[in-house]
Design an enzyme around this catalytic site. Structure first.
Site, short mmCIF file in Angstrom:
data_model
loop_
_atom_site.label_atom_id
_atom_site.label_comp_id
_atom_site.label_asym_id
_atom_site.label_seq_id
_atom_site.Cartn_x
_atom_site.Cartn_y
_atom_site.Cartn_z
N CYS A 37 0.79 -1.24 0.00
CA CYS A 37 0.00 0.00 0.00
C CYS A 37 0.82 1.28 0.00
O CYS A 37 0.72 2.08 -0.92
CB CYS A 37 -0.92 0.00 1.21
SG CYS A 37 -2.12 -1.32 1.17
N1 LIG Z 1 -2.63 -6.42 1.53
C1 LIG Z 1 -3.07 -5.40 2.23
O1 LIG Z 1 -2.70 -5.25 3.38
C2 LIG Z 1 -4.06 -4.39 1.65
C3 LIG Z 1 -4.67 -3.51 2.52
C4 LIG Z 1 -5.61 -2.60 2.04
C5 LIG Z 1 -5.91 -2.58 0.68
N2 LIG Z 1 -5.30 -3.44 -0.17
C6 LIG Z 1 -5.70 -3.38 -1.57
O2 LIG Z 1 -6.51 -4.51 -1.88
C7 LIG Z 1 -6.27 -4.93 -3.22
C8 LIG Z 1 -5.85 -6.39 -3.26
O3 LIG Z 1 -4.64 -6.53 -2.56
P1 LIG Z 1 -4.13 -7.90 -1.97
O4 LIG Z 1 -3.06 -7.55 -1.00
O5 LIG Z 1 -5.26 -8.75 -1.51
O6 LIG Z 1 -3.50 -8.54 -3.29
P2 LIG Z 1 -3.07 -10.07 -3.54
O7 LIG Z 1 -2.06 -10.04 -4.61
O8 LIG Z 1 -2.77 -10.73 -2.23
O9 LIG Z 1 -4.40 -10.74 -4.08
C9 LIG Z 1 -4.98 -10.42 -5.29
C10 LIG Z 1 -5.56 -11.69 -5.90
O10 LIG Z 1 -6.27 -11.31 -7.08
C11 LIG Z 1 -6.02 -12.29 -8.06
N3 LIG Z 1 -6.33 -11.69 -9.36
C12 LIG Z 1 -5.56 -10.92 -10.16
N4 LIG Z 1 -6.26 -10.54 -11.24
C13 LIG Z 1 -7.49 -11.06 -11.12
C14 LIG Z 1 -8.66 -11.00 -11.91
N5 LIG Z 1 -8.71 -10.30 -13.04
N6 LIG Z 1 -9.74 -11.68 -11.49
C15 LIG Z 1 -9.70 -12.38 -10.33
N7 LIG Z 1 -8.64 -12.46 -9.54
C16 LIG Z 1 -7.54 -11.80 -9.92
C17 LIG Z 1 -4.58 -12.70 -7.86
O11 LIG Z 1 -4.33 -13.99 -8.42
C18 LIG Z 1 -4.51 -12.70 -6.32
O12 LIG Z 1 -4.85 -13.97 -5.78
C19 LIG Z 1 -5.25 -3.96 -3.78
O13 LIG Z 1 -5.90 -2.92 -4.42
C20 LIG Z 1 -4.57 -3.43 -2.54
O14 LIG Z 1 -4.04 -2.14 -2.74
C21 LIG Z 1 -4.39 -4.37 0.29
#
Ligand SMILES: NC(=O)c1ccc[n+]([C@@H]2O[C@H](COP(=O)([O-])OP(=O)(O)OC[C@H]3O[C@@H](n4cnc5c(N)ncnc54)[C@H](O)[C@@H]3O)[C@@H](O)[C@H]2O)c1
Length: 440
Positions: free
Chosen positions: A273
């Site tokens: 983030c």
């Molecule tokens: N990790 C954190 O602490 C956190 C906190 C707040 C917000 N976010 C936000 O949340 C969002 C997701 O982050 P995350 O950490 O869970 O990411 P991540 O990489 O852990 O998970 C994302 C998942 O989405 C899948 N994916 C990719 N493209 C796809 C598609 N077109 N259709 C379906 N699945 C798909 C990937 O294979 C993966 O499993 C981001 O925007 C991030 O900025 C993350």
């Protein structure tokens, strides 16, 4: 009425929840809806993840496999790569990645692709919620626009909200249920549905007036962190010149019971983030002829920190008539922060890249990261974590502490090392051998 029917399905927990993107954000949501007896369909493009989840296995350390197994046994949860099944979901929550391109512009391809998947089966009585962090306007400009081709009316036939995810991996004090959640809707009815959905699994839901406001909330939270971390990083650099211990200063300032929140210096920003999200806003601001100076400045200071660490390593070796070239350097911790198994955007990677370019002989030890995999900007996939034994430490020219995992025995590390460069003040409790420690 379509809205009332959906409200009733959600309130009675008969609604099927579809979660798209089963990663750090998506999986905790699956578990939480599961606890409340909802049926959940998980969607991901990664077939291997889907296979593991259906076998009741987790690939995220702080998410226990047993909880997934339980949901599989009760037949509440199924993961799939078949996006045509989105039609089965009453509420669809999008948790796909939002990275930056090589030029540090928002990379919205994952949200766009998801919008294209959803539009194929979008039907009356569905609620769509975007949780991925992004710039204000994304929900309207990408999802709402894409969905127009169906002829369905938002706020009447289907409903659209933005609700930013808040997570602090490794923080045992808060859980998905107890972290208040902000939600903004495209119309008042969209908001009501979004509020109702999240109220089933989260203790406190905070409504805001629009999806744009909700999108901005998340960016404010992360920019606030980025700016404050930059501030203490800058003060650390000044402190080094003035022989003032910035950690001591922060600890003392933290005793002020009002108006001060401590932030700590480090080797650079990490995680999914804080290093990324501020650039989403500065990019969007350009469309309004506006330059976000705080974001730029914080970005400059924070991205210079790995270079500073390398400089300190070089100085410390120089003191001992050595150079980085051919020196054996053990990185202690490569995760982006303590006690997590996540290396995304970890400053350790940038530091390793810089040290490698100067000819260092690198290794690393991190109990949370047994092996490194190829990443977007770095490839240390040939490296595996080495066991932290006395002879390993003794054979190093520098032990470089980049992540302050709680499990490391810092006194023993100092006892067995000749030179320690500590970027986190992780050795603050160490009493013997302090003369071997250089802080960076
Ligand atoms: N990790 C954190 O602490 C956190 C906190 C707040 C917000 N976010 C936000 O949340 C969002 C997701 O982050 P995350 O950490 O869970 O990411 P991540 O990489 O852990 O998970 C994302 C998942 O989405 C899948 N994916 C990719 N493209 C796809 C598609 N077109 N259709 C379906 N699945 C798909 C990937 O294979 C993966 O499993 C981001 O925007 C991030 O900025 C993350």
């Amino acid at each position: 009425m379509i809205k009332d029917e959906l409200l009733e399905k959600i309130r009675s927990h008969r609604a099927t929840v579809g979660v798209i993107g089963l990663g750090y954000v998506g999986l905790p949501l699956v578990l939480r809806f599961g606890e409340e007896k909802f049926s959940i369909l998980g969607f991901d493009v990664d077939g291997e993840k889907v296979r593991k989840l259906n076998a009741g296995q987790s690939y995220i350390r702080h998410i226990p496999g047993e909880r997934l197994q339980h949901l599989r046994e009760t037949k509440q949860f199924e993961a799939t790569t078949d996006f045509s099944r989105l039609a089965e979901a009453d509420a669809i929550i999008i948790c796909v990645p939002t990275p930056l391109t090589a030029k540090k512009d928002p990379d919205l391809q994952y949200i766009e692709k998801t919008g294209e998947f959803i539009v194929k089966t979008l039907r009356k009585g569905q609620l769509v919620s975007l949780e991925s962090t992004t710039y204000p306007g994304t929900t309207d400009e990408i999802l709402l626009e894409t969905f127009k081709s169906t002829g369905l009316k938002v706020g009447q036939d289907y409903f659209l909200v933005f609700s930013p995810e808040r997570e602090d991996p490794g923080n045992a004090k808060f859980s998905t249920r107890t972290i208040p959640k902000v939600v903004g809707g495209t119309t008042p009815d969209c908001l009501e549905l979004g509020k109702t959905l999240y109220s089933q699994i989260i203790d406190r839901v905070i409504p805001v007036s629009s999806t744009r406001a909700a999108e901005m909330v998340k960016l404010l939270e992360n920019i606030y962190r980025s700016v404050n971390i930059a501030l203490v990083n800058e003060l650390k650099l000044l402190g080094e010149r003035m022989s003032i211990d910035v950690w001591e200063v922060i600890d003392a300032a933290s005793t002020k019971p009002f108006g001060y929140t401590p932030f700590y210096p480090g080797p650079g920003l990490g995680g999914h983030c804080i290093p990324i999200d501020p650039f989403y806003l500065s990019w969007k601001a350009k469309e309004y002829d506006f330059s976000t100076r705080f974001i730029q400045l914080a970005g400059e200071i924070n991205t210079s920190m790995p270079h500073h660490v390398v400089e300190r390593v070089s100085e410390a070796l120089n003191e001992r008539a050595k150079s980085i070239k051919d020196s054996k350097i053990l990185m202690l911790g490569v995760a982006y922060k303590k006690d997590v198994d996540d290396v995304r955007e970890s400053p350790a990677m940038e530091i390793m890249e810089l040290l490698q370019a100067r000819g260092a002989v690198l290794s690393y030890s991190d109990p949370y990261i047994p092996k490194l995999h190829k990443m977007r900007n770095y490839d240390f996939s040939h490296m595996s974590s080495v066991e932290l034994k006395a002879d390993v430490l003794k054979s190093q020219d520098v032990v470089l502490i980049t992540t302050d995992h709680t499990g490391f025995d810092y006194q023993s590390i100092v006892d067995n090392s000749g030179l320690i460069v500590d970027t986190r003040n992780a050795t603050r409790q160490v009493t013997r051998g302090r003369e071997k420690i250089v802080r960076a």
